[in-house]
Write an enzyme that holds these catalytic residues in place. Structure first.
Site, short mmCIF file in Angstrom:
data_model
loop_
_atom_site.label_atom_id
_atom_site.label_comp_id
_atom_site.label_asym_id
_atom_site.label_seq_id
_atom_site.Cartn_x
_atom_site.Cartn_y
_atom_site.Cartn_z
N GLU A 51 0.77 -1.15 -0.05
CA GLU A 51 0.08 0.01 0.02
C GLU A 51 0.84 1.39 -0.15
O GLU A 51 1.71 1.27 0.77
CB GLU A 51 -0.89 0.05 1.18
CG GLU A 51 -2.10 0.39 1.02
CD GLU A 51 -2.97 -0.20 0.02
OE1 GLU A 51 -3.11 -0.06 -1.13
OE2 GLU A 51 -3.49 -1.44 0.35
N HIS A 52 0.58 2.33 -0.99
CA HIS A 52 1.28 3.54 -1.08
C HIS A 52 2.62 3.32 -1.31
O HIS A 52 3.45 4.12 -0.93
CB HIS A 52 1.19 4.23 0.27
CG HIS A 52 -0.19 4.87 0.58
ND1 HIS A 52 -0.83 6.18 -0.24
CD2 HIS A 52 -1.25 4.56 1.33
CE1 HIS A 52 -1.67 6.36 0.47
NE2 HIS A 52 -2.08 5.63 1.20
N ASP A 54 2.94 2.05 -4.91
CA ASP A 54 2.94 1.99 -6.42
C ASP A 54 3.78 3.17 -6.84
O ASP A 54 4.42 3.38 -7.88
CB ASP A 54 1.56 1.82 -7.03
CG ASP A 54 0.49 2.64 -6.48
OD1 ASP A 54 0.85 3.56 -5.72
OD2 ASP A 54 -0.64 2.70 -7.27
N SER A 153 -11.33 1.15 -5.26
CA SER A 153 -10.98 1.84 -6.69
C SER A 153 -12.09 2.01 -7.47
O SER A 153 -12.04 1.68 -8.53
CB SER A 153 -9.94 0.65 -7.29
OG SER A 153 -9.30 1.15 -8.23
N SER A 154 -13.37 2.50 -6.76
CA SER A 154 -14.42 2.94 -7.65
C SER A 154 -13.97 4.04 -8.71
O SER A 154 -14.42 4.15 -9.86
CB SER A 154 -15.47 3.26 -6.74
OG SER A 154 -15.15 4.66 -6.42
N ASP A 198 -4.32 0.90 -9.81
CA ASP A 198 -5.90 0.48 -9.71
C ASP A 198 -6.03 0.28 -11.29
O ASP A 198 -6.96 -0.73 -11.59
CB ASP A 198 -6.77 1.73 -9.47
CG ASP A 198 -6.26 2.16 -7.91
OD1 ASP A 198 -5.62 1.29 -7.27
OD2 ASP A 198 -6.68 3.08 -7.29
N LYS A 242 -10.34 10.85 -2.27
CA LYS A 242 -9.29 10.98 -2.05
C LYS A 242 -8.88 12.38 -2.68
O LYS A 242 -7.55 13.24 -2.39
CB LYS A 242 -8.36 9.86 -2.73
CG LYS A 242 -7.55 8.96 -1.65
CD LYS A 242 -8.68 8.05 -1.08
CE LYS A 242 -9.32 6.96 -1.93
NZ LYS A 242 -10.18 6.11 -1.44
P1 ADP Z 1 -12.21 4.99 -4.32
O1 ADP Z 1 -11.18 4.33 -3.15
O2 ADP Z 1 -13.66 4.25 -4.47
O3 ADP Z 1 -11.44 4.96 -5.66
P2 ADP Z 1 -12.01 7.78 -4.50
O4 ADP Z 1 -11.95 9.11 -3.59
O5 ADP Z 1 -10.76 7.79 -5.31
O6 ADP Z 1 -12.42 6.47 -3.94
O7 ADP Z 1 -13.30 7.95 -5.70
C1 ADP Z 1 -14.70 7.89 -5.44
C2 ADP Z 1 -15.47 8.85 -6.12
O8 ADP Z 1 -15.51 8.27 -7.39
C3 ADP Z 1 -16.93 9.12 -5.69
O9 ADP Z 1 -17.07 9.96 -4.61
C4 ADP Z 1 -17.59 9.51 -6.77
O10 ADP Z 1 -17.29 10.82 -7.23
C5 ADP Z 1 -17.05 8.48 -7.86
N1 ADP Z 1 -17.62 7.51 -7.88
C6 ADP Z 1 -17.58 6.05 -7.54
N2 ADP Z 1 -18.57 5.11 -8.04
C7 ADP Z 1 -19.25 5.91 -8.77
C8 ADP Z 1 -20.65 5.48 -9.44
N3 ADP Z 1 -21.01 4.41 -9.46
N4 ADP Z 1 -21.34 6.72 -10.00
C9 ADP Z 1 -20.67 7.90 -10.13
N5 ADP Z 1 -19.69 8.07 -9.39
C10 ADP Z 1 -18.85 7.21 -8.79
P1 NG1 Z 2 -7.84 4.26 -3.97
O1 NG1 Z 2 -7.67 3.89 -2.66
O2 NG1 Z 2 -8.48 3.34 -4.75
O3 NG1 Z 2 -8.11 5.58 -4.36
C1 NG1 Z 2 -5.00 5.02 -4.21
C2 NG1 Z 2 -4.35 5.30 -5.69
C3 NG1 Z 2 -3.26 4.01 -5.80
C4 NG1 Z 2 -2.51 3.68 -4.61
C5 NG1 Z 2 -3.29 3.36 -3.36
C6 NG1 Z 2 -2.37 2.96 -2.09
C7 NG1 Z 2 -5.32 6.37 -7.37
C8 NG1 Z 2 -6.18 6.48 -8.49
N1 NG1 Z 2 -4.98 5.46 -6.70
O4 NG1 Z 2 -5.91 4.21 -4.44
O5 NG1 Z 2 -2.34 4.02 -6.99
O6 NG1 Z 2 -1.47 4.45 -4.36
O7 NG1 Z 2 -4.31 4.76 -3.24
O8 NG1 Z 2 -1.86 2.22 -2.18
O9 NG1 Z 2 -4.35 7.34 -7.27
MG MG Z 3 -9.74 6.01 -6.27
#
Ligand code: ADP
Ligand code: NG1
Ligand code: MG
Length: 490
Positions: A51-52, A54, A153-154, A198, A242
């Site tokens: 984690e953290h 890459d 990683s949505s 991701d 994030k």
């Molecule tokens: P994650 O760890 O899930 O990648 P992030 O903070 O990087 O979290 O991104 C989350 C954001 O992605 C949400 O706040 C939203 O804006 C967008 N997102 C995720 N899933 C959906 C979805 N099903 N429909 C629309 N936006 C989404």
């Molecule tokens: P998540 O938690 O899915 O937003 C983020 C980074 C990864 C990696 C991890 C920590 C993006 C898109 N994703 O993932 O590259 O650094 O945190 O291991 O920045």
């Molecule tokens: Mg993300």
């Protein structure tokens, strides 16, 4: 896409006939008055360990989830994107997309991205790749079931699905590794300087195995997992977007500064390009263990001020900001360098140890699952599978402690979940970037149900006061899924 598909390309498959597709198709028809032409599915992921690191150039070990972003798309004869989301908490959106340069990704007044900004990142990446040679657009409906802002990683699934949809509509054949790299790059338009894990697993994942992902060149090597092990994901009921804060980028730049100072103080600073902790290791030709010693030697203090760092690196504040910081970290005045660098080098070692243990899993040949088409049923050279589960679990717990103490990206709820797991001898860790989100736990298959029941009782019901039936949706056992795919009516 070319008519003959290579294994390196994202697979184009016949549209599955299931309820979810039918619902999405109906929704699309209602919203746009026409049928979707194709669908794109990109999975979320859970990172088992690494984690953290890459973005510091070190290998990571994730697997794809069953949960995904599924989008339905039709081609418009003008360069516009029209967006809808099955979930009505996400507003409709429409925008002209003529050129990459004019496509500005602007967050709300609090700096939080709108949901459609993630789609625009993907579109912008595709435009950049196509040198703006695009004269059509897309109507898109998004249907996602990856818990958002939860470390699964949505965001990358949404960015990657959008980028892939534009490229597919433009008939651009791209290898999985090329599109993964493109999507890693274009997600940075959201403001976070992620490393690419991701997007890499989203495209390179294979059913039934995790992947050991290495960089430059991007490569995924399948990793067999113990057959008597189960991976359980549990949500902490706390989310963290994030791109809405500078927590993530702060860690990225602290690692960059640590790298620059170690290499400078080790007397090897001639190479201007060095910016990651792994590049420093290569430059000094050291083991990870030696790098840990160098961190204590060259970064002895708990806190470094901006002016101290300028002095060490012989730059003024303006140069420091320009060379190493990001727009949302340029105002920071104090940095934790020792702690971050220690986490990175020790976590990189844990990934190697984890992989080494998994490499002892001898495939048998009953042909069900696992690496290279063989079963990943565990038969260990040095004992039974329980030994390996214990060793892997301890590595995961070590990762969590380091993320909590050195990297400071855990959360009280996550720590509580990890501690509750320990009471059943189950090891776990925060997965993804952290500050909320999920844990990934490694537990023996025999006790998966009792482990989940315990979390429902002790965490969701007693601690979070959530109804037990609802709690079931926050915790699930998962197995490695395959990567992104495109569906068409063949
Ligand atoms: P994650 O760890 O899930 O990648 P992030 O903070 O990087 O979290 O991104 C989350 C954001 O992605 C949400 O706040 C939203 O804006 C967008 N997102 C995720 N899933 C959906 C979805 N099903 N429909 C629309 N936006 C989404
Ligand atoms: P998540 O938690 O899915 O937003 C983020 C980074 C990864 C990696 C991890 C920590 C993006 C898109 N994703 O993932 O590259 O650094 O945190 O291991 O920045
Ligand atoms: Mg993300």
């Amino acid at each position: 896409m070319s008519s003959i598909q290579s294994n390196d390309e994202v697979p184009v498959r016949t549209l599955p006939n299931n309820e979810r597709i039918k619902r999405l198709k109906d929704y699309f028809c209602e919203e746009f008055g026409c049928e979707p032409k194709f669908f794109v599915r990109v999975p979320g992921r859970v990172n088992l360990i690494g984690e953290h690191i890459d973005y510091c150039g070190y290998p990571v070990l994730p697997m794809a989830l069953e949960q995904d972003i599924l989008i339905a798309a039709a081609i418009l004869n003008k360069p516009e994107v029209h967006l809808r989301n099955i979930n009505n908490k996400y507003d409709n959106f429409k925008m002209e997309v003529r050129s990459c340069e004019d496509l500005n990704i602007i967050p709300d007044s609090n700096g939080k991205p709108f949901w459609y900004n993630y789609v625009l990142c993907g579109v912008k990446g595709a435009l950049e790749f196509l040198n703006d040679r695009i004269d059509s657009g897309l109507q898109i409906v998004v249907d996602g079931n990856i818990p958002p802002a939860s470390g699964l990683s949505s965001s990358s699934a949404l960015v990657s699905a959008s980028c892939l949809a534009v490229l597919y509509a433009q008939k651009v054949p791209l290898s999985k590794t090329d599109i993964a790299s493109l999507c890693a790059k274009c997600e940075r338009y959201i403001g976070t300087q992620g490393g690419g894990m991701d997007q890499a697993i989203a495209f390179l994942a294979q059913k039934n195995c995790a992947q050991y992902i290495t960089w430059q060149p991007l490569k995924a090597t399948p990793v067999a997992l113990p057959e008597n092990a189960a991976f359980v994901v549990a949500h902490s009921i706390s989310e963290a977007n994030k791109a809405a804060t500078n927590d993530f980028n702060r860690r990225v730049i602290e690692c960059r500064l640590a790298a620059k100072i170690i290499v400078t103080r080790a007397g090897a600073a001639t190479d201007k390009k060095i910016i990651t902790l792994s590049q420093v290791q290569s430059k000094l030709d050291n083991s990870l263990e030696d790098m840990v010693k160098l961190v204590y030697e060259h970064l002895p203090k708990d806190l470094y001020t901006k002016s101290e760092i300028c002095e060490i690196l012989h730059v003024n504040e303006e140069e420091l900001e320009q060379l190493y910081l990001t727009p949302n970290t340029s105002h920071l005045t104090e940095f934790k360098l020792k702690q971050r660098a220690l986490h990175v080098y020790e976590e990189a070692q844990r990934v190697e140890d984890f992989r080494k243990q998994c490499s002892q899993i001898v495939s048998n040949s009953n042909g069900q699952n696992g690496v290279n088409g063989k079963s990943n049923a565990i038969v260990c050279e040095n004992g039974d599978g329980d030994d390996i589960i214990n060793i892997l679990g301890n590595l995961m717990y070590g990762s969590h402690q380091s993320l909590n103490e050195l990297y400071e990206c855990s959360h009280d709820n996550l720590n509580h979940l990890v501690n509750l797991s320990k009471t059943m001898n189950v090891n776990s860790r925060v997965t993804g970037a952290g500050w909320g989100g999920c844990i990934i736990a490694l537990c023996h298959k025999d006790k998966v149900n009792s482990y989940i029941d315990m979390l429902i009782e002790e965490f969701y019901s007693k601690y979070c006061k959530i109804d037990k039936n609802k709690a079931r949706s926050y915790v699930f056992a998962t197995t490695p899924n395959h990567g992104a795919e495109i569906y068409v009516n063949k």
